[in-house]
Structure formats: structure tokens, C-alpha cells
Design a protein around this motif. Structure first.
Motif: not given
Length: 466
Positions: A284-289, A422-424, A427-433, A440-446
Motif C-alpha cells: 500500500g506504499l506510494l514510494y516504498g524503497d 525522519d525524512l527517509h 517518505l518510504t512509509t508514505y501510503r497511497r491511501q 504529507h510535508d515531505a511528499a508535498d515538497v518532492l
């Protein structure tokens, strides 16, 4: 009236109780006295959850009410029996007899007619009993007044098995629930292993209320669960129940910040699950590893810039990323500030980063105080052209629709896990849901970086200058 903490100190005079243990024991006492009927507790491994819930609590419950029928369940019958034997040893002790003289169990062969095995023990002259059972074990014919479920999954291998999770749920609904009555109480206590473990499944079907203040004990919904989650490293906002500062360890004498940080570096997703109580399934991860890394910047760098998103609320992170772009349009992240410190501190951190990264242009979102932040940074680094803009696009739509572009076009330093833990982790645990994510801060900046660099005309529509 003997409190649960005082009881624990009497029968286990060697016990070591940290501040969070006292909170834990206070809540277990509320459960024992009927103020909470359905309770979930999740905490990291090796933090004393079973000593409190599955060893001391059953003895205390039988002391308060020798007619209570209690069942303990765990992932194996052997472990459940081990808990049962520990409870029996407590009840056998002189210290326990001083606390609860009316609660006694068979000693040796006497008195005859009472059951005492490793799996079951009866209270002499009363209706109470303690029964232990492994996951998927039978409870036929046994009424249960209080069910304690401790670690229903042996390890990550079991928890990651859809078949075992389904069998566990089937056993819970067809065995555990059928042995309970209107006034039965349930305590589920274990380390999280998977987002669809028993706790996760219950949370998707029934009301589960995070426990943050003691007054909640007086206004719980009849059909709801109270959930206490202890994070190994505090990342949630401080509250009455857990007032730790951000980044503070739960039990620093046993597991320090340094040790926990090292564990997080090894496997951020597993750490978020087991140690923080915030599981996410890999599927369910958006980016994962799947981020691409680099060891050295290429020689054909054509632009150096920065993108900053200031914190929206007190719980959010300021995320500021410096990056370089090569002649092919590939984006290389070179430095980052990812912090929940107040703006008066992060202004200097960002300014120092812009200087050491030789950044020429900084783009700062003006939302929620960002314009004032941009002005302050501009004063600190006058040679950098600081731009501000208002982000009006839907955050969810932007992040989800640009996720493939982020993975395809961005490169991160090979050591980024160590550089920005923390950033890592986020981002690596950010979910599609989308709504399942806490930050959302890190994903929003990328996303903002690829919007600006890959779709420059559209992204620069509402830009202002200092």
C-alpha cells in the motif's frame, strides 16, 4: 483500596516502573475496575507490556473478584501456559495472600476436586478461574468474563501471512466472541506487526478512540474501544496521557534515542510498525524503497535551487530541500532541513543550508506564515533570490498524480537514510491511501519540485518576489 501499581510493587518488589509504566498501570486498573470494558494497548517490544497485562493483571483481577472467569490467549499454547504459571506463582505467594486472602488456589493435592494445571486453575470456594489457550485453541463450554489477548502473532512472518491473519480473525470471531456475554471485558495488548492485524481489522469495523486524556474514561461509547499507543520515539503531539517531547524515548534507560534511531535506520517501515505502532503494508506504499540514489553529482549541473514548505500546524514538519538539476533534467537532492522546531530556529537552519549548497533560487510556499518565513530567510541570505507563492492545488491529487514522476526523475544521496532519518522514514512509509498518512510535508515538497522543474510554466503561475 489497593491500587494496581501498589499491588505490583508488593508482589514484585523488584519491579522497575518508569513514568509510562505508571500510566499503563493506571489504565489497567481502570480496566480491572470496570471503567473501561474494551481496551487496546500497543507498545514496542521489550517494554513490559506482558508483565503488566498478562502476568500481574489476571492475579489482580482475581483478587478483586474471585468469581471472575478469565482467559489468556497468545500465539501459542506454550506461551499462554507460561503466563498462566506466572499468575499462579503470584497467587501462591505470601505477599499476595496479604493483599487478597480470599483468593486461593490448590496447593499440591489439596483440596481435592479443584483443577490446577499449567493451562487452567480454579479459585477455591469461588466461581473464578484462569484459563490459557493458544491462538486457534478451543474454548468449548467455557464462559469468559474477561479475555486478555497478548501477542497473537509470533513474528513478522506470521503477521505478513494473509492466511494466518485470516485464521486469527476467524478464531477471534468464532471462538473468542462466542464465549463472551454482555458484561464481558476485552484487553488486546501487543506489538503491531501489520496494518491488517487484529487491531487494524477491529479499527476498520468498530469505533476505536485514541487515548489522550483521562476524562475519556467517563465518556466512552458503549460499543467502542479505547486505544493507548506508546511510541518508542515520541512523534505525536504531546498530550495529558503521554506528555513527552518530540523525539523523546519511551524508556531511555532500556532503549535510548541513539539505539532506537539506529534501529529505525535499518528498516524504517518495520520500525514505524513495531516501535511506533503505525503499521503500513508494503503493497500500500506510494514510494516504498524505490527511490534511485547517487554517489556523486554529475559535472553538467545547470541549476541549483530550493523548495520549502513551512509547517501548516504545530504537528507538521517544515520541509526544505536543496537540489541540483543536470542538463538532462534529472533532479538531485543535495541537502534538507526536516524539522518541527519553531520558525525562529528553522529560518537560520534553512539559510545556512542555502549558503552551503550554493543555492541561487529558493521557492517558499506562502501558505500559513510562509511569506513571513520567506522574508526572514531573504534577510539572512541576501544573495539568494527568494520567491514565495501560494499553493492552491489539491494536495492529495498533486501527490498521487506525480508519484511516478517523483520516482523517475529524482535522485537522492546514497546515505540519505543516515543523513535525514525522519525524512527517509516518512517518505518510504508514505501510503497511497492519502488519509492514512500522518504527515504529507515531505511528499508535498518532492511533488512541488517535480512540478516546478518538469512542468515549469504551470508551476510558476502565482509566484511573488521578496
Amino acid at each position: 483500596m489497593l491500587s494496581f501499581e501498589d499491588f505490583a510493587r508488593r508482589v514484585y518488589p523488584f519491579i522497575e516502573l518508569h513514568a509510562f509504566h505508571r500510566t499503563y498501570y493506571r489504565l489497567l486498573e481502570a480496566f480491572a475496575r470496570g471503567r473501561v470494558r474494551r481496551l487496546i494497548v500497543s507498545m514496542p517490544p521489550q517494554h513490559g507490556k506482558s508483565v503488566g497485562a498478562t502476568t500481574l493483571l489476571p492475579a489482580y483481577l482475581l483478587g478483586l473478584d474471585p468469581d471472575r472467569k478469565i482467559a489468556i490467549a497468545s500465539y501459542s499454547a506454550a506461551l499462554a501456559s507460561k503466563f498462566n504459571r506466572r499468575v499462579q506463582r503470584i497467587i501462591d505467594s505470601a505477599e499476595y495472600a496479604d493483599c487478597f486472602p480470599d483468593t486461593r488456589i490448590k496447593q499440591g493435592a489439596r483440596p481435592a476436586g479443584y483443577v490446577r494445571t499449567a493451562d487452567e486453575v480454579e479459585i477455591i470456594g469461588r466461581e473464578g478461574s484462569l484459563l490459557s489457550v493458544g491462538r486457534e485453541g478451543s474454548l468449548t463450554g467455557n464462559r469468559v468474563d474477561c479475555f486478555i489477548l497478548d501477542d497473537l502473532y509470533k513474528d513478522a512472518v506470521e503477521a505478513n501471512s494473509p492466511l494466518i491473519r485470516e485464521n486469527c480473525w476467524e478464531w477471534y470471531t468464532s471462538v473468542v466472541k462466542t464465549r463472551m456475554h454482555n458484561r464481558s471485558s476485552e484487553l488486546i495488548v501487543f506489538t503491531r506487526w501489520h496494518e491488517e492485524d487484529l487491531i487494524g481489522t477491529l479499527a476498520s469495523l468498530e469505533p476505536v478512540v485514541p487515548f489522550t486524556e483521562w476524562s475519556q474514561l467517563d465518556r466512552l461509547p458503549a460499543d467502542g474501544w479505547l486505544h493507548l499507543n506508546f511510541e518508542a520515539l515520541m512523534s505525536s503531539p504531546a498530550n495529558e496521557v503521554d506528555p513527552r517531547s518530540s523525539g523523546e524515548a519511551l524508556w531511555p534507560e532500556r532503549q535510548s534515542v541513539e539505539l532506537l534511531t539506529a534501529k529505525r535506520r535499518l528498516d524504517p517501515r518495520r520500525f514505524e510498525c513495531m516501535y511506533q505502532g503505525h503499521p503500513s503494508a508494503a503493497e500500500g506504499l506510494l514510494y516504498g524503497d524505490h527511490f534511485t540514489t547517487y554517489d556523486a553529482l554529475p559535472v553538467d549541473i545547470v541549476r541549483r535551487a530550493n523548495y520549502t514548505d513551512t509547517a501548516d500546524t504545530g504537528d507538521d514538519y517544515l520541509c526544505s530541500v536543496c537540489y541540483a538539476v543536470d542538463s538532462d533534467g534529472t533532479i538531485y537532492l543535495t541537502d534538507a532541513v526536516y524539522s518541527r522546531e519553531p520558525m525562529e530556529l528553522t529560518e537560520r537552519l534553512v539559510a545556512d543550508m542555502l549558503i552551503r549548497s550554493d543555492t541561487r533560487t529558493a521557492l517558499i510556499e506562502s501558505n500559513n506564515g510562509g511569506r513571513g518565513f520567506a522574508r526572514a530567510v531573504q534577510r539572512l541570505v541576501p544573495r539568494v533570490k527568494v520567491e514565495w507563492f501560494h499553493q492552491s492545488g489539491n494536495k492529495e491529487a498533486r501527490i498521487l498524480s506525480h508519484s511516478a514522476t517523483v520516482l523517475h526523475n529524482l535522485r537522492l544521496p546514497a546515505a540519505w537514510r543516515q543523513l535525514w532519518p525522519d525524512l527517509h522514514a516518512h517518505l518510504t512509509t508514505y501510503r497511497r491511501q492519502f488519509r492514512s498518512n500522518r504527515w504529507h510535508d515531505a511528499a508535498d515538497v518532492l511533488t512541488g519540485i517535480v512540478e516546478r522543474e518538469i512542468s515549469r510554466p504551470r508551476a510558476r503561475a502565482k509566484v511573488g518576489f521578496i
